[in-house]
Write a protein that holds these residues in place. Structure first.
Motif, PDB file in Angstrom:
ATOM      1  N   LYS A 140       0.830  -1.209   0.000  1.00 14.65           N
ATOM      2  CA  LYS A 140       0.000   0.000   0.000  1.00 14.65           C
ATOM      3  C   LYS A 140       0.864   1.259   0.000  1.00 14.65           C
ATOM      4  O   LYS A 140       0.592   2.214  -0.742  1.00 14.65           O
ATOM      5  N   LEU A 141       1.932   1.270   0.798  1.00 16.13           N
ATOM      6  CA  LEU A 141       2.811   2.439   0.836  1.00 16.13           C
ATOM      7  C   LEU A 141       3.537   2.625  -0.485  1.00 16.13           C
ATOM      8  O   LEU A 141       3.807   3.752  -0.908  1.00 16.13           O
ATOM      9  N   THR A 142       3.855   1.524  -1.160  1.00 14.82           N
ATOM     10  CA  THR A 142       4.503   1.615  -2.477  1.00 14.82           C
ATOM     11  C   THR A 142       3.557   2.263  -3.485  1.00 14.82           C
ATOM     12  O   THR A 142       3.973   3.137  -4.257  1.00 14.82           O
ATOM     13  N   ILE A 143       2.298   1.846  -3.484  1.00 10.68           N
ATOM     14  CA  ILE A 143       1.306   2.461  -4.374  1.00 10.68           C
ATOM     15  C   ILE A 143       1.142   3.936  -4.044  1.00 10.68           C
ATOM     16  O   ILE A 143       0.944   4.771  -4.934  1.00 10.68           O
ATOM     17  N   MET A 144       1.260   4.274  -2.768  1.00 12.88           N
ATOM     18  CA  MET A 144       1.119   5.665  -2.331  1.00 12.88           C
ATOM     19  C   MET A 144       2.311   6.523  -2.731  1.00 12.88           C
ATOM     20  O   MET A 144       2.304   7.736  -2.517  1.00 12.88           O
ATOM     21  N   GLY A 145       3.337   5.894  -3.313  1.00 15.03           N
ATOM     22  CA  GLY A 145       4.482   6.650  -3.809  1.00 15.03           C
ATOM     23  C   GLY A 145       5.695   6.640  -2.918  1.00 15.03           C
ATOM     24  O   GLY A 145       6.689   7.313  -3.208  1.00 15.03           O
ATOM     25  N   TYR A 146       5.660   5.883  -1.827  1.00 13.29           N
ATOM     26  CA  TYR A 146       6.809   5.811  -0.927  1.00 13.29           C
ATOM     27  C   TYR A 146       7.779   4.728  -1.415  1.00 13.29           C
ATOM     28  O   TYR A 146       7.363   3.739  -2.028  1.00 13.29           O
ATOM     29  N   SER A 147       9.034   4.911  -1.118  1.00 16.35           N
ATOM     30  CA  SER A 147      10.051   3.914  -1.488  1.00 16.35           C
ATOM     31  C   SER A 147      10.608   3.271  -0.227  1.00 16.35           C
ATOM     32  O   SER A 147      10.876   3.956   0.771  1.00 16.35           O
ATOM     33  N   ARG A 148      10.776   1.955  -0.292  1.00 17.10           N
ATOM     34  CA  ARG A 148      11.269   1.223   0.875  1.00 17.10           C
ATOM     35  C   ARG A 148      12.783   1.359   0.989  1.00 17.10           C
ATOM     36  O   ARG A 148      13.496   1.316  -0.021  1.00 17.10           O
ATOM     37  N   SER A 149      13.275   1.548   2.193  1.00 18.75           N
ATOM     38  CA  SER A 149      14.712   1.695   2.426  1.00 18.75           C
ATOM     39  C   SER A 149      15.081   1.002   3.734  1.00 18.75           C
ATOM     40  O   SER A 149      14.208   0.631   4.522  1.00 18.75           O
ATOM     41  N   ASP A 150      16.382   0.855   3.961  1.00 13.91           N
ATOM     42  CA  ASP A 150      16.857   0.222   5.192  1.00 13.91           C
ATOM     43  C   ASP A 150      16.653   1.126   6.404  1.00 13.91           C
ATOM     44  O   ASP A 150      16.461   0.655   7.521  1.00 13.91           O
ATOM     45  N   ALA A 151      16.702   2.440   6.170  1.00 12.60           N
ATOM     46  CA  ALA A 151      16.470   3.415   7.230  1.00 12.60           C
ATOM     47  C   ALA A 151      15.842   4.656   6.613  1.00 12.60           C
ATOM     48  O   ALA A 151      16.190   5.041   5.495  1.00 12.60           O
ATOM     49  N   VAL A 152      14.931   5.261   7.340  1.00 18.43           N
ATOM     50  CA  VAL A 152      14.240   6.451   6.828  1.00 18.43           C
ATOM     51  C   VAL A 152      15.115   7.678   7.069  1.00 18.43           C
ATOM     52  O   VAL A 152      15.402   8.035   8.214  1.00 18.43           O
ATOM     53  N   GLU A 153      15.530   8.309   5.978  1.00 19.42           N
ATOM     54  CA  GLU A 153      16.393   9.489   6.075  1.00 19.42           C
ATOM     55  C   GLU A 153      15.771  10.716   5.434  1.00 19.42           C
ATOM     56  O   GLU A 153      16.211  11.840   5.688  1.00 19.42           O
ATOM     57  N   GLY A 154      14.783  10.510   4.555  1.00 24.75           N
ATOM     58  CA  GLY A 154      14.193  11.653   3.868  1.00 24.75           C
ATOM     59  C   GLY A 154      12.719  11.430   3.570  1.00 24.75           C
ATOM     60  O   GLY A 154      12.176  10.337   3.750  1.00 24.75           O
ATOM     61  N   VAL A 155      12.081  12.492   3.100  1.00 24.08           N
ATOM     62  CA  VAL A 155      10.655  12.458   2.772  1.00 24.08           C
ATOM     63  C   VAL A 155      10.385  11.426   1.686  1.00 24.08           C
ATOM     64  O   VAL A 155      11.150  11.280   0.736  1.00 24.08           O
ATOM     65  N   GLY A 156       9.290  10.669   1.841  1.00 26.84           N
ATOM     66  CA  GLY A 156       8.894   9.695   0.838  1.00 26.84           C
ATOM     67  C   GLY A 156       9.467   8.316   1.041  1.00 26.84           C
ATOM     68  O   GLY A 156       9.281   7.442   0.201  1.00 26.84           O
ATOM     69  N   GLN A 157      10.149   8.086   2.150  1.00 23.97           N
ATOM     70  CA  GLN A 157      10.730   6.780   2.433  1.00 23.97           C
ATOM     71  C   GLN A 157       9.953   6.074   3.551  1.00 23.97           C
ATOM     72  O   GLN A 157       9.334   6.725   4.393  1.00 23.97           O
ATOM     73  N   PHE A 158      10.022   4.736   3.543  1.00 22.27           N
ATOM     74  CA  PHE A 158       9.484   3.974   4.667  1.00 22.27           C
ATOM     75  C   PHE A 158      10.372   2.772   4.921  1.00 22.27           C
ATOM     76  O   PHE A 158      11.130   2.317   4.051  1.00 22.27           O
ATOM     77  N   CYS A 159      10.281   2.264   6.139  1.00 21.58           N
ATOM     78  CA  CYS A 159      11.093   1.118   6.551  1.00 21.58           C
ATOM     79  C   CYS A 159      10.255   0.260   7.487  1.00 21.58           C
ATOM     80  O   CYS A 159       9.585   0.787   8.384  1.00 21.58           O
ATOM     81  N   ILE A 160      10.270  -1.046   7.257  1.00 21.87           N
ATOM     82  CA  ILE A 160       9.544  -1.976   8.126  1.00 21.87           C
ATOM     83  C   ILE A 160      10.543  -2.970   8.703  1.00 21.87           C
ATOM     84  O   ILE A 160      11.258  -3.656   7.968  1.00 21.87           O
ATOM     85  N   ARG A 161      10.582  -3.002  10.026  1.00 24.22           N
ATOM     86  CA  ARG A 161      11.462  -3.939  10.723  1.00 24.22           C
ATOM     87  C   ARG A 161      10.636  -4.625  11.808  1.00 24.22           C
ATOM     88  O   ARG A 161      10.288  -3.999  12.823  1.00 24.22           O
ATOM     89  N   GLY A 162      10.315  -5.885  11.584  1.00 26.62           N
ATOM     90  CA  GLY A 162       9.506  -6.595  12.567  1.00 26.62           C
ATOM     91  C   GLY A 162       8.172  -5.914  12.753  1.00 26.62           C
ATOM     92  O   GLY A 162       7.412  -5.709  11.801  1.00 26.62           O
ATOM     93  N   GLY A 163       7.869  -5.520  13.966  1.00 30.08           N
ATOM     94  CA  GLY A 163       6.603  -4.844  14.255  1.00 30.08           C
ATOM     95  C   GLY A 163       6.726  -3.346  14.332  1.00 30.08           C
ATOM     96  O   GLY A 163       5.934  -2.678  15.012  1.00 30.08           O
ATOM     97  N   ILE A 164       7.719  -2.785  13.626  1.00 28.04           N
ATOM     98  CA  ILE A 164       7.934  -1.330  13.650  1.00 28.04           C
ATOM     99  C   ILE A 164       7.876  -0.786  12.223  1.00 28.04           C
ATOM    100  O   ILE A 164       8.534  -1.307  11.321  1.00 28.04           O
ATOM    101  N   LEU A 165       7.102   0.260  12.031  1.00 31.48           N
ATOM    102  CA  LEU A 165       7.031   0.960  10.748  1.00 31.48           C
ATOM    103  C   LEU A 165       7.545   2.380  10.932  1.00 31.48           C
ATOM    104  O   LEU A 165       7.045   3.121  11.776  1.00 31.48           O
ATOM    105  N   TYR A 190       7.190   3.624 -10.161  1.00 38.09           N
ATOM    106  CA  TYR A 190       7.148   5.069 -10.406  1.00 38.09           C
ATOM    107  C   TYR A 190       8.483   5.515 -10.985  1.00 38.09           C
ATOM    108  O   TYR A 190       9.542   5.002 -10.599  1.00 38.09           O
ATOM    109  N   PHE A 191       8.425   6.473 -11.899  1.00 35.72           N
ATOM    110  CA  PHE A 191       9.646   7.061 -12.455  1.00 35.72           C
ATOM    111  C   PHE A 191       9.317   8.474 -12.907  1.00 35.72           C
ATOM    112  O   PHE A 191       8.143   8.826 -13.109  1.00 35.72           O
TER     113      PHE A 191
END
Length: 297
Positions: free
Chosen positions: A45-70, A151-152
Motif C-alpha cells: 500500500k505504501l509503495t502504491i502511495m508513492g513511498y520507497s522502501r529503504s533500510d532506514a528512513v532518512e528523507g521524505v517519501g521513504q518507509f522502513c519496516i522492521r519486525g513490528g515497527i514501521l 514510479y519514475f
C-alpha cells in the motif's frame, strides 16, 4: 487533513491533474493507538502511495519496516513517524529525529497520505494500453520502467492512459467553501497561454518520437474546471464586464479612490482617519508587517 482554511493557486495549478479524491481517501492511512492495521499489506500500500522502501528512513517519501515497527516520512510532516505494533494493533505512535533516531514527541494518532501527485494501482493494464499506440524507443523503455520501477520521473507523460478523467483541486472543495476569481479576464488569457504551451510541448515530444499522440487530456480547460465546481464562486474584477470563464448571477459595485502617499507622515494619516471616522466610515488599516502595525498602533 481537510483543515486548510485558505488555498491560493494560480490558474496553471487549477488546470493540472491531481489524485482523484476517491483514490486519495482510499490510500490515506490513519494510525490510532489501540486500533488494528493489517501489517501484511502495508508495504504494498505504501509503495502504491508513492513511498520507497529503504533500510532506514532518512528523507521524505521513504518507509522502513522492521519486525513490528514501521518508520515512514510523509511530505506533510517535518519529521518521520514511528509506529510500533503489538500483532496488528497500533501500540505507540511517535515522531523522531531522522539523524539521531531519538523520539521528539508521542501522539495518539497520525495520518499518512500519498506522497505523489499521481498514484496508480494496475501497471500491467497501463502497459497494455500504451502498447496500443505506435511504439518508440522511449515508450518501450517506459513500459519496462512501469514494470520494474513502478514510479519514475517521466510517468506523467501518460496521464490520459492512467487517468481517464482529469481530477483537479476543485474536486476537493465542497459547497461549504467559497472560490474567489481575481481578474478573470487575465486568468482566462493566462489559462489559454498555458494550454497552448502544453500542446506545443506534446507536439514537440511526438516529433522527436519521445511520445506517441495519446488521446485524452493532459490539462483541463479552466472554464471546464469551473463548471464542475460546486462551491460558491465570487468574481473580483476591476471592471464590470462579462467574462468567458463564468457568468455572474449578481453584481455588486464598490467605489474606490486612490490613497495619497503620506511619505511616513503619521499626523497626515491620523487626520484622514479622523475625518473618515467622523463620516461614519468603517476603517481598516493594512500594514506590511506586524512590527509596522504595532508601531502605527
Amino acid at each position: 487533513s481537510g483543515n486548510a482554511k485558505i488555498i491560493i493557486a494560480p490558474s496553471d495549478a487549477v488546470m493540472q491533474y491531481t489524485i482523484p479524491r476517491n483514490m486519495y481517501e482510499k490510500y490515506r492511512i490513519t494510525f490510532r493507538i489501540g486500533e488494528t492495521v493489517e501489517q501484511s499489506s502495508l508495504s504494498e500500500k505504501l509503495t502504491i502511495m508513492g513511498y520507497s522502501r529503504s533500510d532506514a528512513v532518512e528523507g521524505v517519501g521513504q518507509f522502513c519496516i522492521r519486525g513490528g515497527i514501521l518508520d515512514v516520512f510523509p511530505p506533510s510532516s517535518k519529521n518521520p513517524i514511528r509506529i510500533e505494533f503489538f500483532d496488528d494493533e497500533v501500540d505507540t505512535v511517535r515522531y523522531f529525529d531522522a539523524q539521531s533516531q531519538l523520539t521528539i514527541s508521542h501522539v495518539d494518532i497520525c495520518t499518512v497520505a500519498p506522497c505523489r501527485e499521481m498514484i496508480y494501482e494496475d501497471t500491467e493494464k497501463i502497459c497494455e494500453e500504451i502498447k496500443q499506440y505506435p511504439q518508440t524507443e522511449w515508450t518501450e523503455s517506459d513500459i519496462d520502467k512501469f514494470k520494474e520501477e513502478y514510479y519514475f520521473p517521466a510517468a506523467d507523460r501518460y496521464i490520459p492512459v492512467i487517468y481517464k478523467k482529469i481530477s483537479t483541486i476543485f474536486e476537493y472543495i465542497d459547497d461549504e467553501y467559497a472560490v474567489f476569481l481575481l481578474s478573470p479576464d487575465r486568468l482566462g488569457d493566462r489559462a489559454h497561454a498555458f494550454e497552448k504551451e502544453i500542446t506545443g510541448e506534446l507536439v514537440q515530444f511526438a516529433e522527436n518520437d519521445a511520445l506517441p499522440i495519446i488521446k485524452g487530456d493532459y490539462v483541463i480547460p479552466l472554464k471546464k474546471a469551473l463548471e464542475s465546481l460546486s462551491a460558491q464562486c465570487i468574481v473580483l474584477s476591476d471592471f464590470t464586464a462579462d467574462t468567458q470563464l463564468v457568468k455572474p448571477e449578481m453584481y455588486f459595485n464598490f467605489e474606490s479612490r486612490s490613497v495619497p502617499s503620506y511619505a511616513g507622515n503619521i499626523s497626515l494619516i491620523v487626520d484622514d482617519i479622523v475625518k473618515w471616522h467622523d463620516g461614519s466610515y468603517a476603517i481598516t488599516v493594512l500594514a506590511g508587517s506586524k512590527p509596522k502595525a504595532e508601531a502605527f498602533y
